[in-house]
Design an enzyme around this catalytic site. Structure first.
Site, PDB file in Angstrom:
ATOM      1  N   LYS A 197      -2.086  10.597   2.081  1.00 22.43           N
ATOM      2  CA  LYS A 197      -1.263   9.478   1.687  1.00 22.43           C
ATOM      3  C   LYS A 197      -1.850   8.725   0.269  1.00 22.43           C
ATOM      4  O   LYS A 197      -3.148   8.966   0.317  1.00 22.43           O
ATOM      5  CB  LYS A 197      -1.994   8.161   2.845  1.00 22.43           C
ATOM      6  CG  LYS A 197      -2.412   6.957   2.606  1.00 22.43           C
ATOM      7  CD  LYS A 197      -2.652   5.792   3.744  1.00 22.43           C
ATOM      8  CE  LYS A 197      -2.195   4.430   3.625  1.00 22.43           C
ATOM      9  NZ  LYS A 197      -3.081   3.151   3.838  1.00 22.43           N
ATOM     10  N   LYS A 207      -6.852  10.562   1.080  1.00 23.69           N
ATOM     11  CA  LYS A 207      -6.390   9.575   1.033  1.00 23.69           C
ATOM     12  C   LYS A 207      -6.689   8.115  -0.442  1.00 23.69           C
ATOM     13  O   LYS A 207      -8.015   8.452  -0.519  1.00 23.69           O
ATOM     14  CB  LYS A 207      -6.827   7.986   1.564  1.00 23.69           C
ATOM     15  CG  LYS A 207      -6.074   6.264   1.389  1.00 23.69           C
ATOM     16  CD  LYS A 207      -6.528   5.230   2.870  1.00 23.69           C
ATOM     17  CE  LYS A 207      -6.381   4.123   2.996  1.00 23.69           C
ATOM     18  NZ  LYS A 207      -6.112   3.294   3.922  1.00 23.69           N
TER      19      LYS A 207
HETATM   20  C1  PBG Z   1      -5.976   0.266   5.447  1.00 26.93           C
HETATM   21  C2  PBG Z   1      -5.079   0.634   5.073  1.00 26.93           C
HETATM   22  C3  PBG Z   1      -3.909   0.483   4.043  1.00 26.93           C
HETATM   23  C4  PBG Z   1      -3.039   1.505   4.139  1.00 26.93           C
HETATM   24  C5  PBG Z   1      -3.189   1.824   5.763  1.00 26.93           C
HETATM   25  N1  PBG Z   1      -4.182   1.461   5.625  1.00 26.93           N
HETATM   26  C6  PBG Z   1      -4.090   0.138   2.876  1.00 26.93           C
HETATM   27  C7  PBG Z   1      -5.363   0.202   1.755  1.00 26.93           C
HETATM   28  O1  PBG Z   1      -6.414   1.233   2.472  1.00 26.93           O
HETATM   29  O2  PBG Z   1      -5.657  -1.347   0.782  1.00 26.93           O
HETATM   30  C8  PBG Z   1      -1.678   1.141   3.097  1.00 26.93           C
HETATM   31  C9  PBG Z   1      -0.205   1.770   4.082  1.00 26.93           C
HETATM   32  C10 PBG Z   1       1.092   1.270   2.929  1.00 26.93           C
HETATM   33  O3  PBG Z   1       0.557   1.093   1.782  1.00 26.93           O
HETATM   34  O4  PBG Z   1       1.892   1.032   3.795  1.00 26.93           O
HETATM   35  N2  PBG Z   1      -7.273  -0.107   5.164  1.00 26.93           N
END
Ligand code: PBG
Length: 325
Positions: A245, A192
């Site tokens: 992601k 991520k």
């Molecule tokens: C929680 C989380 C996030 C997303 C999914 N889980 C936001 C982040 O990490 O700031 C993003 C999902 C999206 O942008 O569609 N941490």
């Protein structure tokens, strides 16, 4: 002599025959934002077509999802109260826990996945417990494990940790096993990145950090090999599925993981990837269906078998009406 590639492109039937990628509505996971309160069905401004819903408004949405053939959803909670410790995240009567109970009661066969993180629940918006400006890694593991167990207790079929603390998969696996949830899989947001593509989500979930950014825990997109280390560690610690992601800008990473590991790989086609398509489509600048499908096949080509996307309902509708291949 040159090769006549066009021979196999001569007709629709021929093209359909020689293709080697398939999309099925069962590949898709649809994210849902559930807000504490009543009577809420509020469209997210930067994500046209996506809503924040309260539990009492959820049934028609679930009916629609189910009728379209979608069988997996990913739940995000938006609590009424936030505090520095993110207490609502592991409240057994919290918004996600109640939503899971409601969904499993209405649709027992729906696969309910819960996002395990603290940023929607902490008043400072970071994904863990703070000491001054620092997000504490090891202390946070205890809370993340509590959240995962409380989701499993409520009936979640799978948990998806998205916090990016080190050691969270091992901590969560142990906690789940200790509580008897040996069969609850962990779908880890292993890879991520600290990404600007999460912008609209943070509006939707009200989870922007109140100071600083997430760069000390989410990954730096200038590094390549780190993705492999993260994935490897999560697998060693007990992850069942790996998520990459965001999706579109990281297909090289998807391909690397696909070649290296024999576990299912998911991509998260995140909020800004969705918003950009919607905005351009609303302006009449692009063919939305064409663009969306081309992206979905790109995910498949890279090696993803699971696609988490806000486009799920549109795609399911197109597939159902045979409007696309
Ligand atoms: C929680 C989380 C996030 C997303 C999914 N889980 C936001 C982040 O990490 O700031 C993003 C999902 C999206 O942008 O569609 N941490």
């Amino acid at each position: 002599m040159f090769k006549r590639h066009r021979r196999l492109r001569g007709s629709q039937v021929m093209r359909d025959m020689v293709k080697d990628l398939y999309l099925d509505v069962k590949d898709f996971v649809y994210p849902l934002f559930i807000e504490e309160g009543t009577g809420i069905r509020q469209e997210i401004q930067s994500m046209p077509g996506q809503y924040r819903l309260s539990i009492d408004m959820l049934k028609p949405e679930l009916d629609e999802i189910w009728d379209l053939g979608i069988r997996s959803i990913l739940i995000f909670g938006i609590p009424l109260e936030k505090d520095p410790m993110g207490k609502e995240a592991y409240n057994d009567l919290g918004i996600v826990q109640e939503a899971v109970r409601f969904i499993k009661k209405s649709y027992p066969k729906m696969l309910v996945i819960t996002d395990v993180c603290m940023c929607e629940y902490t008043s400072h918006g970071h994904c863990g417990i703070l000491s001054g400006p620092h997000v504490l890694n090891d202390e946070t593991l205890y809370y993340l494990s509590k959240i995962a167990v409380s989701h499993a207790k409520a009936g979640a079929d799978m948990v998806a940790p998205s916090d990016m603390m080190d050691g969270r998969i091992l901590a969560m696996r142990k906690a789940l096993d200790n509580e008897g949830f040996i069969n609850t899989p962990i779908m880890s947001y292993s890879v991520k990145y600290a990404s600007s593509f999460y912008g609209p989500f943070r509006d939707a979930a009200d989870s922007s950090p109140s100071f600083g950014d997430r760069k000390t825990y989410q990954m730096d997109f200038r590094s390549t090999k780190e993705a492999l280390r993260e994935a490897e560690a999560d697998l060693d610690e007990g992850a069942d599925i790996l998520i990459v992601k965001p999706a579109l800008s990281y297909l090289d990473v998807v391909k690397r993981l696909y070649r290296r590991y024999d576990v299912p790989i998911a991509v998260y086609n995140v909020s800004a990837e969705y918003s950009m398509v919607k905005a351009a489509a609303q302006n009449g600048w692009i063919d939305e269906k064409g663009i969306v499908m081309e992206k979905m096949y790109a995910f498949k080509r890279a090696g993803a078998s699971i696609i988490i996307t806000y486009h799920s309902k549109d795609i399911a509708r197109w597939l159902k009406n045979k409007e696309i291949y």
